[in-house]
Design an enzyme around this catalytic site. Structure first.
Site, PDB file in Angstrom:
ATOM      1  N   ASP A   1      27.340  -2.987  78.239  1.00  0.00           N
ATOM      2  CA  ASP A   1      26.800  -3.885  79.261  1.00  0.00           C
ATOM      3  C   ASP A   1      27.695  -3.922  80.489  1.00  0.00           C
ATOM      4  OD1 ASP A   1      28.767  -5.313  77.708  1.00  0.00           O
ATOM      5  OD2 ASP A   1      28.087  -7.171  78.644  1.00  0.00           O
TER       6      ASP A   1
ATOM      7  N   GLU B   1      29.552  -7.640  75.827  1.00  0.00           N
ATOM      8  CA  GLU B   1      30.983  -7.952  75.906  1.00  0.00           C
ATOM      9  C   GLU B   1      31.288  -8.807  77.118  1.00  0.00           C
ATOM     10  OE1 GLU B   1      35.279  -7.175  77.081  1.00  0.00           O
ATOM     11  OE2 GLU B   1      33.411  -6.908  78.206  1.00  0.00           O
TER      12      GLU B   1
END
Length: 420
Positions: A90, A185
């Site tokens: 991400d 994350e």
């Protein structure tokens, strides 16, 4: 022999992979309750699974939560600890990751880099001192309207490139290598749903750091604090000496925070901070979300106690009002775990040396997936990925530094096999 083989490799795919990966929008969403927080993160995960399968990795999968798992089997007769390399897919919600247009600036010669889609976005060596080490290298940036995504698609690309080389060069001896790519994350949920039994690793390395040659064995310890303020709502036309606005109380609390210390703007090195990250509410109720950071748990607790003293003092000035103060743990300093496993760091340091760099061992004013993995039983320091100026439009990465990261990954794999 293995060192010379690895250092003699001249064909790398990390940059080419990276240029593809950054064009897949994988921005996470802290307001979403799902895992992954955005379905589009799976789009990159599916690409990675397909590419791993094309290399000959037979067990590459993506699960319903968006985690990618894969195994490169051991080619050693020894019993070698199982090592995992991990990066997150991400990108930060702080800056758009939609329609990223990567640009390769060849043979960088030390000048300012002006991004074409917004000439006001200029990457200056005076503000980015690591650019001084990049003369003659190739610098990748976005075009000026988005972040680049080097955090952490550089790490993803480097692990993928290393996996390809391990599959292509059987003379590079290694034990079983596990690959893990995580979602979310950037919003603190990167390992919430990871299946450590399925992963089956003994030790791990996140590839999510910055400057080439750096290895990070220490992070902040981190908590979140939610302060809920209960005001008194009265029709504003009849509010004299009655109305107590929770919004104004919240503003008073934020204004009462120390300005010359304990804030991100006034701290550096090993200094912690208290940082308000969001505020929402109405006259009757307002909620302030804080993040609190320091390298020791004792200092973390002291900062939280100071914050509550400020809140209590402010709210006491508003008759009839009250507050609720809630602390929730986010992650802890991974050094507490890694100090018990010195070989993990020692091998990381030696791998960096073998890749031709002087190691830089340092602390992170932040956290990684490795912080939580370490406390979940998987000791996991952080290795450089080469990106800089994360979470903004000035983000950049050097092609040559990405290649150094690939070599470092390969050396880590062989060192664990050598030292058994």
């Amino acid at each position: 022999m293995r060192t010379s083989t690895i250092n003699a490799i001249t064909t790398f795919t990390a940059a080419q992979r990276f240029l593809r990966y950054v064009q897949v929008d994988t921005q996470s969403d802290p307001l979403s309750p799902t895992c992954p927080s955005t379905g589009k993160q799976k789009n990159l995960g599916k690409v990675l699974v397909e590419e791993l399968a094309a290399m000959g990795v037979t067990d590459a999968t993506i699960d319903d939560q968006g985690y990618v798992y894969a195994t490169i089997p051991s080619n050693s007769p020894k019993e070698v600890p199982v090592i995992c390399f991990c990066s997150h897919m991400d990108t930060s919600p702080d800056c758009s990751g939609t329609n990223v247009k990567p640009i390769v600036h060849r043979d960088y010669q030390g000048k300012d880099i002006t991004l074409p889609d917004d000439p006001l976005i200029v990457i200056k060596p005076a503000e980015h001192p690591d650019l001084q080490n990049q003369l003659g290298n190739d610098i990748i940036t976005a075009s000026g309207t988005t972040l680049l995504g080097a955090d952490d698609k550089a790490g993803v690309a480097e692990i993928m490139a290393a996996a390809q080389l391990l599959m292509d060069y059987p003379e590079i001896k290694h034990g079983t290598i596990k690959i893990l790519f995580t979602p979310d994350e950037e919003i603190g949920r990167g390992v919430d749903r990871v299946d450590l039994d399925k992963l089956g690793a003994d030790y791990a390395y996140t590839i999510d750091g910055e400057t080439a040659g750096s290895i990070e064995d220490e992070t902040f310890s981190a908590d979140g604090v939610t302060v809920t303020i209960h005001g008194i709502s009265v029709h504003p036309g009849f509010a004299k000496n009655k109305l107590q606005s929770a919004i104004k109380i919240a503003a008073d609390i934020i204004n009462s925070l120390p300005a010359d210390r304990l804030s991100p703007e006034s701290t550096s090195d090993r200094e912690g901070f208290i940082h308000p990250v969001s505020i929402k509410g109405s006259v009757e109720q307002a909620i302030i979300e804080f993040i609190v950071r320091d390298f020791t748990d004792d200092k973390l607790s002291a900062h939280e106690a100071e914050l509550e003293r400020i809140v209590k003092s402010v709210v006491a000035r508003y008759a009839g009002c009250s507050y609720h103060f809630s602390v929730h743990e986010q992650y802890r300093n991974m050094k507490q775990v890694l100090d018990k496993h010195p070989q993990v760091i020692a091998i990381g340091l030696e791998a960096i040396r073998r890749a031709g760099m002087q190691p830089i061992q340092r602390s992170i004013r932040g956290g990684t997936d490795g912080s939580r993995l370490s406390f979940m039983g998987l000791p996991c320091p952080n290795i450089f990925a080469g990106g800089h100026a994360f979470h903004g439009k000035q983000e950049w990465v050097s092609v040559q530094d990405m290649e150094k990261a690939v070599r470092t990954i390969l050396h880590i794999a062989t060192l664990w096999e050598e030292q058994v």
